[in-house]
Design a protein around this motif. Sequence first.
Motif, PDB file in Angstrom:
ATOM      1  N   SER A  19       5.069  -3.300   6.820  1.00  9.66           N
ATOM      2  CA  SER A  19       3.697  -2.998   7.238  1.00  9.66           C
ATOM      3  C   SER A  19       3.311  -3.878   8.413  1.00  9.66           C
ATOM      4  O   SER A  19       3.698  -5.044   8.465  1.00  9.66           O
ATOM      5  CB  SER A  19       2.724  -3.284   6.085  1.00  9.66           C
ATOM      6  N   SER A  46       1.565   3.164   0.290  1.00 11.18           N
ATOM      7  CA  SER A  46       2.090   1.876  -0.163  1.00 11.18           C
ATOM      8  C   SER A  46       1.923   0.813   0.926  1.00 11.18           C
ATOM      9  O   SER A  46       2.572  -0.230   0.895  1.00 11.18           O
ATOM     10  CB  SER A  46       3.534   1.998  -0.642  1.00 11.18           C
ATOM     11  N   TYR A  47       0.999   1.063   1.866  1.00 15.63           N
ATOM     12  CA  TYR A  47       0.725   0.086   2.924  1.00 15.63           C
ATOM     13  C   TYR A  47       0.378  -1.286   2.329  1.00 15.63           C
ATOM     14  O   TYR A  47      -0.339  -1.375   1.338  1.00 15.63           O
ATOM     15  CB  TYR A  47      -0.452   0.541   3.811  1.00 15.63           C
ATOM     16  N   LYS A  60       2.122  -3.734   0.955  1.00 14.93           N
ATOM     17  CA  LYS A  60       2.790  -4.396  -0.168  1.00 14.93           C
ATOM     18  C   LYS A  60       3.624  -5.598   0.267  1.00 14.93           C
ATOM     19  O   LYS A  60       3.755  -6.548  -0.482  1.00 14.93           O
ATOM     20  CB  LYS A  60       3.678  -3.388  -0.915  1.00 14.93           C
ATOM     21  N   ASN A  61       4.210  -5.526   1.467  1.00 16.16           N
ATOM     22  CA  ASN A  61       5.078  -6.647   1.863  1.00 16.16           C
ATOM     23  C   ASN A  61       4.378  -7.660   2.767  1.00 16.16           C
ATOM     24  O   ASN A  61       5.012  -8.552   3.312  1.00 16.16           O
ATOM     25  CB  ASN A  61       6.350  -6.117   2.545  1.00 16.16           C
ATOM     26  N   SER A  93      -1.413  -9.738   0.638  1.00 15.74           N
ATOM     27  CA  SER A  93      -1.231  -8.313   0.386  1.00 15.74           C
ATOM     28  C   SER A  93      -2.566  -7.565   0.494  1.00 15.74           C
ATOM     29  O   SER A  93      -3.642  -8.115   0.252  1.00 15.74           O
ATOM     30  CB  SER A  93      -0.517  -8.078  -0.943  1.00 15.74           C
ATOM     31  N   THR A 151      -4.314  -3.325   0.419  1.00 13.72           N
ATOM     32  CA  THR A 151      -4.016  -1.933   0.088  1.00 13.72           C
ATOM     33  C   THR A 151      -4.401  -1.026   1.253  1.00 13.72           C
ATOM     34  O   THR A 151      -5.153  -1.419   2.143  1.00 13.72           O
ATOM     35  CB  THR A 151      -4.811  -1.470  -1.153  1.00 13.72           C
ATOM     36  N   ASP A 177       1.694   7.319  -5.249  1.00  9.23           N
ATOM     37  CA  ASP A 177       0.991   6.084  -4.865  1.00  9.23           C
ATOM     38  C   ASP A 177      -0.457   6.303  -4.474  1.00  9.23           C
ATOM     39  O   ASP A 177      -1.104   5.391  -3.972  1.00  9.23           O
ATOM     40  CB  ASP A 177       1.694   5.436  -3.650  1.00  9.23           C
ATOM     41  N   SER A 218      -4.043   6.200  -4.783  1.00  5.59           N
ATOM     42  CA  SER A 218      -4.864   5.456  -5.769  1.00  5.59           C
ATOM     43  C   SER A 218      -6.272   6.026  -5.904  1.00  5.59           C
ATOM     44  O   SER A 218      -6.778   6.711  -5.014  1.00  5.59           O
ATOM     45  CB  SER A 218      -4.963   3.993  -5.344  1.00  5.59           C
TER      46      SER A 218
END
Length: 482
Positions: free
Chosen positions: A219, A249-250, A252-253, A257, A259, A285, A287
């Motif tokens: 990301s 899933s933006y 996450k790394n 962190s 969302t 994913d 949400s």
Amino acid sequence: MYNEIDIDKIDIKSEPPAEEPARQYYFMAKCREWAKDFEKQNGRAPQSCVVNMGCQMNARDSEKLVGILEASGFTETDTEEEADFVLYNTCTVRDNANQRVYGRLGYLKKMKQKNPNMMIALCGCMMQEETVVAKIRKSYRFVDIIFGTHNIFKLAELISERMDEKKMVVDIWKETDRIVEELPTDRKYPFKSGVNIMFGCNNFCSYCIVPYVRGRERSRNPQDIVEEIRRLVADGVVEVMLLGQNVNSYGKNLEESMTFAQLLKEVEAIDGLRRIRFMTSHPKDLSDDLIEVMKNSGKICHHLHLPLQSGSSRVLKAMNRRYTKEQYLELVEKIRAAVPDISLTTDIIVGFPGETEEDFLETMDVVRKVRFDSAFTFIYSKRTGTPAAAMEEQIPEDVVKERFDRLLSEVQKISAEVCGRDAHTVKEVLVEEKDDHVEGFVTGRLDNNTIVHFKGDSALIGQMVEVYLDESKGFYYMGTMK
Ligand code: 5AD
Ligand code: SF4
């Protein structure tokens, strides 16, 4: 920042700097010197032609490549015949994309025989496959430069290398954790732009080659994204498309962190930005927070591309999609309850290994229940190296074709019914271009992505205007500006 760099002032007699992006500006300056010599000899600047063959991510990469080429002294042409430098930005999601590249290379070979100074470069997803590069090295020796998806920022350096060494330059990275910011880009439209928010994919759907060619998920920092959009807005952009293989899933790394829903809120707060789109969402994913943000937003477009791939829970499991038919349908219900006028589009694959008639009818069932605004339908294509390629029970071509035709006609019938639902209302339209067909008309888009044609002047391009939708023509409207 690019705008603040004067490339002509860079000293190209000294050694190239090691750090990025300064190193690339050095090579752009070198290319420019070469371009000046070319102009002296030929009475015109060298011309480049970048051909985009893939998805929106590729299209955005192409804008960056064109930006580098312009900064390197090339002017743009959209015909390969006129070009001194041809660059194919390839796709490899389905095999027919690869075949198309080989076909076009055959044609380029003839052109290069007539114009031996023509340079040919290949990049993009297809070049990340070892077998492809081996084949080009062996059978397409006239290609000058090959690079991949992780190092497009190096284009100027690779061109310089080719000019110095006079032999094929191949530079493919298997992986990267680098994201090089602050390079030039040349936007196709002044008023809208794609913005990468992440690269790569970690999902490993069993049919898909993307995780192998685009690498692991990375990301971009939210500050860099917001800053880029602010700059775009200051430069006249009113609509952005946030791009990633799996935007849900933006973050996450990232070290801190974050969302995707949180990122959207930050983008929403940018003054002057009118519309936000994003692509692509993975159903597993998506949400509740994201649905909530969409519901409360004044800028996020009421359009969601939500790839289904198959309506059969059994096939979805074999595809490693990690949701069932029922979960997909529940998700659609939840989204529609929150955003009733949302337009839903999807991707569907027909003929996945082991797909039975019953499985296929489950897909048809979801299509009828959801009533997508549109669906991209694909015939399953076997991609070497993916788990599905090794599965038994590959489906015979005639069976797949017959199912594909049935699905396509159902999708088209529903879409013609659904797309007309806003007829006889007034909607906001972003005017995009002059109408191709009718003189004195322009073409624009509704927030749900449907096209509208109406009478208007090209001075309206880039503006948001109110349009009465007189008549639905199935996939588009004819309207009248208020
Ligand atoms: N065969 C057919 N379609 C595929 N897609 C991805 N891989 C394959 C394949 N091997 C489709 C999926 C995806 C879209 C971009 O391409 O539907 O969502
Ligand atoms: Fe391929 Fe699945 Fe990743 Fe999409 S989410 S790029 S289909 S592996």
